[in-house]
Write a protein that holds these residues in place. Structure first.
Motif, mmCIF file in Angstrom:
data_model
loop_
_atom_site.group_PDB
_atom_site.id
_atom_site.type_symbol
_atom_site.label_atom_id
_atom_site.label_comp_id
_atom_site.label_asym_id
_atom_site.label_seq_id
_atom_site.Cartn_x
_atom_site.Cartn_y
_atom_site.Cartn_z
ATOM 1 N N TYR A 505 -6.104 -3.147 5.717
ATOM 2 C CA TYR A 505 -4.828 -3.341 6.413
ATOM 3 C C TYR A 505 -4.143 -4.620 5.924
ATOM 4 O O TYR A 505 -2.937 -4.629 5.655
ATOM 5 N N SER A 506 -4.921 -5.695 5.795
ATOM 6 C CA SER A 506 -4.350 -6.964 5.338
ATOM 7 C C SER A 506 -3.832 -6.847 3.913
ATOM 8 O O SER A 506 -2.782 -7.409 3.560
ATOM 9 N N THR A 507 -4.544 -6.132 3.081
ATOM 10 C CA THR A 507 -4.110 -5.959 1.688
ATOM 11 C C THR A 507 -2.792 -5.198 1.634
ATOM 12 O O THR A 507 -1.894 -5.522 0.841
ATOM 13 N N LEU A 508 -2.635 -4.180 2.474
ATOM 14 C CA LEU A 508 -1.380 -3.420 2.497
ATOM 15 C C LEU A 508 -0.217 -4.278 2.979
ATOM 16 O O LEU A 508 0.934 -4.066 2.571
ATOM 17 N N ARG A 509 -0.485 -5.257 3.832
ATOM 18 C CA ARG A 509 0.592 -6.110 4.329
ATOM 19 C C ARG A 509 1.033 -7.148 3.297
ATOM 20 O O ARG A 509 2.136 -7.676 3.385
ATOM 21 N N ILE A 510 0.173 -7.433 2.334
ATOM 22 C CA ILE A 510 0.544 -8.431 1.316
ATOM 23 C C ILE A 510 1.648 -7.903 0.418
ATOM 24 O O ILE A 510 2.582 -8.630 0.061
ATOM 25 N N ASN A 511 1.588 -6.621 0.077
ATOM 26 C CA ASN A 511 2.574 -6.034 -0.823
ATOM 27 C C ASN A 511 3.803 -5.607 -0.034
ATOM 28 O O ASN A 511 3.689 -5.007 1.032
ATOM 29 N N ASP A 512 5.012 -5.888 -0.572
ATOM 30 C CA ASP A 512 6.263 -5.566 0.132
ATOM 31 C C ASP A 512 6.409 -4.074 0.327
ATOM 32 O O ASP A 512 6.826 -3.608 1.404
ATOM 33 N N GLU A 513 6.083 -3.298 -0.720
ATOM 34 C CA GLU A 513 6.279 -1.855 -0.622
ATOM 35 C C GLU A 513 5.370 -1.258 0.437
ATOM 36 O O GLU A 513 5.809 -0.443 1.266
ATOM 37 N N SER A 514 4.106 -1.620 0.419
ATOM 38 C CA SER A 514 3.175 -1.053 1.393
ATOM 39 C C SER A 514 3.415 -1.618 2.791
ATOM 40 O O SER A 514 3.156 -0.941 3.795
ATOM 41 N N ARG A 515 3.891 -2.881 2.876
ATOM 42 C CA ARG A 515 4.130 -3.461 4.198
ATOM 43 C C ARG A 515 5.265 -2.740 4.921
ATOM 44 O O ARG A 515 5.225 -2.536 6.134
ATOM 45 N N ASN A 516 6.284 -2.321 4.191
ATOM 46 C CA ASN A 516 7.450 -1.695 4.812
ATOM 47 C C ASN A 516 7.389 -0.175 4.796
ATOM 48 O O ASN A 516 8.311 0.482 5.271
ATOM 49 N N ALA A 517 6.345 0.376 4.184
ATOM 50 C CA ALA A 517 6.264 1.830 4.071
ATOM 51 C C ALA A 517 5.891 2.445 5.412
ATOM 52 O O ALA A 517 4.981 1.966 6.099
ATOM 53 N N LYS A 518 6.576 3.530 5.776
ATOM 54 C CA LYS A 518 6.255 4.264 6.999
ATOM 55 C C LYS A 518 5.472 5.532 6.683
ATOM 56 O O LYS A 518 4.488 5.840 7.339
ATOM 57 N N LEU A 519 5.947 6.283 5.692
ATOM 58 C CA LEU A 519 5.357 7.567 5.357
ATOM 59 C C LEU A 519 4.339 7.353 4.233
ATOM 60 O O LEU A 519 4.696 7.092 3.079
ATOM 61 N N ILE A 520 3.063 7.457 4.571
ATOM 62 C CA ILE A 520 1.994 7.134 3.617
ATOM 63 C C ILE A 520 1.111 8.355 3.436
ATOM 64 O O ILE A 520 0.587 8.903 4.407
ATOM 65 N N LEU A 521 0.973 8.794 2.186
ATOM 66 C CA LEU A 521 0.141 9.949 1.850
ATOM 67 C C LEU A 521 -1.245 9.454 1.451
ATOM 68 O O LEU A 521 -1.385 8.494 0.698
ATOM 69 N N VAL A 522 -2.266 10.137 1.985
ATOM 70 C CA VAL A 522 -3.658 9.812 1.638
ATOM 71 C C VAL A 522 -4.266 11.045 0.981
ATOM 72 O O VAL A 522 -4.266 12.127 1.570
ATOM 73 N N THR A 523 -4.770 10.878 -0.249
ATOM 74 C CA THR A 523 -5.363 11.999 -0.961
ATOM 75 C C THR A 523 -6.556 11.500 -1.760
ATOM 76 O O THR A 523 -6.901 10.312 -1.724
ATOM 77 N N SER A 524 -7.195 12.414 -2.499
ATOM 78 C CA SER A 524 -8.371 12.070 -3.315
ATOM 79 C C SER A 524 -8.406 13.002 -4.511
ATOM 80 O O SER A 524 -7.498 13.825 -4.713
ATOM 81 N N THR A 525 -9.480 12.880 -5.288
ATOM 82 C CA THR A 525 -9.632 13.741 -6.463
ATOM 83 C C THR A 525 -10.349 15.028 -6.099
ATOM 84 O O THR A 525 -9.891 16.121 -6.441
ATOM 85 N N LEU A 526 -11.474 14.903 -5.402
ATOM 86 C CA LEU A 526 -12.318 16.047 -5.078
ATOM 87 C C LEU A 526 -12.532 16.125 -3.573
ATOM 88 O O LEU A 526 -12.403 15.120 -2.864
ATOM 89 N N PRO A 527 -12.904 17.278 -3.073
ATOM 90 C CA PRO A 527 -13.268 17.370 -1.651
ATOM 91 C C PRO A 527 -14.516 16.540 -1.367
ATOM 92 O O PRO A 527 -15.386 16.379 -2.237
#
Length: 724
Positions: A505-527
């Protein structure tokens, strides 16, 4: 990565120099290498144990080998009994000569001779330890050829080493090799000398025949030319030639004088001049007498003419006497002229005869000279061949004498003694090598496995190979049901995991883009890489920080959010997109404080079509207005492309990578597909890290006591209790 344009040794923004940075990279590489080995420590230990066991088995079960060593000195020159040249040159004057002797010592002939010198009992002792299972014994020569010849540097001394399970045979063969080498050179010299004597004898016989032939030719030449004494004949001819040469000179001189007188007489006779005026004519007695008488009579007539008249008897008598005397003088002059002519003709004849005799004598001298040349050639050839015959006979006698004299080309310095201790196996050295070899092979095998393994494990893999910044590291959660794992941030079952999400959470707040982002997609390579686990706990973390958060399950094929929160709802995303429910109807509110959830609801027949529908876009837009954070749990990119369809609607994406799960190539391709949508990819989250590997890979050891004091409430209260 672009190379830095800063000068070497300059400081960067953190005050670090290039050398410090390079040193840190090297330490990091070594640390990662060590970790890869530690991760596969059981493989390494297995290889280590097998190597040590194999070494110990070989050491204690192998037959002990004994070594015999004899030393010899190669002599530069053998003992000089007679100062004559050897038939076989055995002097050692250069490195090449010494190396030649070493090769002779290493030859098969020496080994064969040594094998021949062994007794049957010794041959049996030599061969028996090397019998194969088939019972066929190897040759003694083949075994002896395994000897070692070791020249000692900067000397003419050479060590002869032989190893054998029988200590007696080890020393015996080493000594035989040394003595056989010396004997071999002696036999070789004697054999070659005897061969040379025979060859010289044959050549001497041929030369003797040649000398006899030339002597017979000389005798025949003397008899054919009647030259009993060529030098005496030559002297006689030479003396005759000298005499004839002097005679020819004399006759030629007399001829010239006679020719001059005759020419004068002839010329004066033709011109009518008085021959009495010629001195050589006047010199004749009769002419001189008559000339004087004529002169006297002329004087008397002159006197009588003065006294008497012409008819005086005395005058007439005197005149008649004068006429008679003049007539006699004329006859005398004619006789003198004839005499001069005769002298000329005789001189000419004598000169011609002398010249002819000289020519004949010169021809005879030339013939004698030719015979002398031929004779001298034959005589010279006779002397040369006779000297050659004498030289051959002398060399044959010398070689015959020297062949019977024993001369050594080497001498034995130290004979091999029967060893008491084996040279192999060396138990201590072998076990030490086994341990070292086991360590090396174990480390190498583990490192090889790590090199072959191309799964994502390290910071380097994520940030350099995949090209995504590492946002956080989530430790592995052991022995916990899925719903509890999905809500671990709220239930506090694992403080380290909770702190890992807070760090994310703290790392995401350091970056401007991630700090202000509302719609965040979470994905991976494999199940199975834990994308739903990341989405739910990250949503709980956002909610715990007072942000209104909703988690929406967009994995329409294998939904997981409903089970993660132990929900039982009938409507969700599919119902909303099918216009079968409103937004408020599909939102499960207050699952946790500040956290709402939207499940899939009904089963989707065409997930991609539904995710691309206007209704889904409306859903996303509406959620963005209502919440501070909207987390979309999407299917893995390596399986289906559902996530790519909704990616343009997002403010950014978080990529989940399971430690030692997906392969580098697959992750790279999926990450490239994410970046191609021109939507910010905030970075990757490494999930399911093994305990104990975190610090080695990512410079954070969450198992240390310092970290546990922050996580364990009992440890947190310990200082306070100690102070109380």
């Amino acid at each position: 990565m672009k190379p830095s344009s800063r000068p070497s040794g300059s400081n960067n923004a953190f005050g670090e120099t290039d050398s410090d940075h390079t040193e840190a990279e090297e330490k990091h590489f070594l640390r990662n290498s060590w970790l890869m080995v530690v991760e596969r420590k059981w493989y390494a230990l297995a290889v280590f144990a097998l190597t040590v066991l194999a070494t110990a088995t070989y050491t204690f079960l192998t037959t002990p080998i004994y070594g015999g060593s004899a030393s010899i000195q190669v002599l530069k020159h053998g003992p000089q009994v007679l100062r004559v040249a050897d038939v076989v040159e055995s002097s050692v004057t250069s490195d090449s000569d010494f190396n030649t002797q070493i090769k002779v010592l290493e030859s098969i002939a020496i080994a064969q001779n040594v094998a021949a010198r062994l007794t049957p009992e010794e041959t049996k002792l030599l061969v028996d330890p090397y019998k194969s299972r088939s019972g066929e014994p190897p040759s003694a020569t083949g075994i002896i050829l395994h000897r070692k010849v070791v020249p000692q540097r900067m000397t003419l001394i050479t060590l002869i080493q032989f190893q054998h399970p029988n200590p007696k045979m080890a020393a015996r063969v080493a000594n035989l090799l040394a003595s056989e080498y010396i004997a071999y050179n002696s036999r070789l010299r004697i054999e070659e000398s005897l061969k040379a004597v025979d060859d010289l004898k044959d050549r001497a016989d041929q030369q003797r025949k040649r000398v006899d032939e030339i002597a017979n030719a000389l005798q025949t030449f003397r008899q054919r030319g009647n030259l009993i004494s060529l030098m005496q004949s030559k002297d006689i001819v030479t003396e005759k030639l000298k005499a004839l040469n002097m005679l020819t000179t004399s006759t030629n001189s007399r001829l010239k004088e006679a020719e001059v007188r005759w020419n004068q007489v002839r010329d004066w006779s033709k011109t009518g001049r008085d021959l009495a005026e010629l001195p050589f004519v006047t010199a004749q007695p009769k002419v001189a007498q008559l000339s004087l008488q004529v002169t006297t009579q002329k004087l008397a007539v002159a006197q009588l003419q003065e006294r008497y008249k012409d008819k005086h008897p005395r005058l007439i008598e005197a005149i008649n006497g004068l006429a008679q005397t003049e007539q006699e003088l004329k006859i005398a002059l004619d006789t003198a002229a004839t005499s001069v002519k005769s002298e000329y003709e005789n001189a000419l004849q004598n000169d011609e005869g002398a010249r002819k005799a000289l020519v004949d004598q010169e021809a005879k001298s030339l013939d004698l000279d030719k015979s002398a040349v031929e004779y001298e050639n034959l005589n010279r050839e006779f002397r040369v061949n006779e000297q050659l015959l004498e030289s051959m006979m002398s060399r044959m006698r010398e070689t015959s004498v020297t062949s019977s004299i024993e001369m050594e080309s080497a001498r034995i310095i130290d004979r091999a003694v029967e060893p008491t201790n084996p040279i192999s196996p060396n138990v201590g050295v072998n076990l030490a090598l086994g341990v070292l070899g086991g360590l090396f092979l174990g480390f190498s095998f583990a490192f090889l496995l790590a090199t072959i393994d191309d799964k994502i494990k390290t910071t380097f893999d994520v940030e350099t190979l995949v090209g995504l910044p590492l946002l956080g590291l989530i430790p592995r959660v052991e022995r916990m049901e899925q719903p509890d794992k999905a809500q671990i941030v709220s239930n506090g079952a694992d403080r380290m995991v909770t702190e890992a999400f807070l760090s994310l959470y703290s790392t995401l707040r350091i970056n401007d883009e991630s700090r202000n982002a509302k719609l965040i997609l979470v994905t991976s390579t494999l199940p199975g890489e834990g994308k739903s686990f990341i989405a739910t706990n990250l949503g709980l973390t956002f909610a715990s920080q007072g942000q209104r958060t909703v988690i929406i399950d967009c994995d329409l094929r294998k939904p997981n959010i409903e089970r993660s929160f132990r929900l039982n709802v009938g409507k969700g995303v599919v119902n909303y997109c099918a216009n079968a429910a409103t937004l408020d109807e599909i939102i499960v509110k207050n699952v946790h404080p500040n956290l709402d959830v939207i499940t899939v609801g009904a089963r989707a027949k065409n997930p991609i079509h539904m995710l691309n529908s206007k209704e889904f876009e409306t859903l996303v837009a509406e959620l963005g207005k209502r919440y501070d954070r909207v987390l979309f749990d999407t299917p893995p990119l390596g399986a289906v492309s559902d996530a790519l369809n909704i990616l343009p609607l997002m403010d950014g994406a978080i990529y989940t990578i399971r430690f030692n799960g997906a392969k580098r190539g697959a992750v790279q391709r999926c990450a490239q597909r994410l970046r191609s949508a021109n939507i910010p990819v905030f970075g990757a989250v490494m999930n399911d890290m093994k305990a104990g590997l975190t610090g080695a890979y990512y410079y954070m050891d969450t198992n240390s006591k310092a970290f546990k004091e922050y996580y364990d409430p009992k440890l947190q209260d310990a200082p306070a209790r100690a102070a109380g």
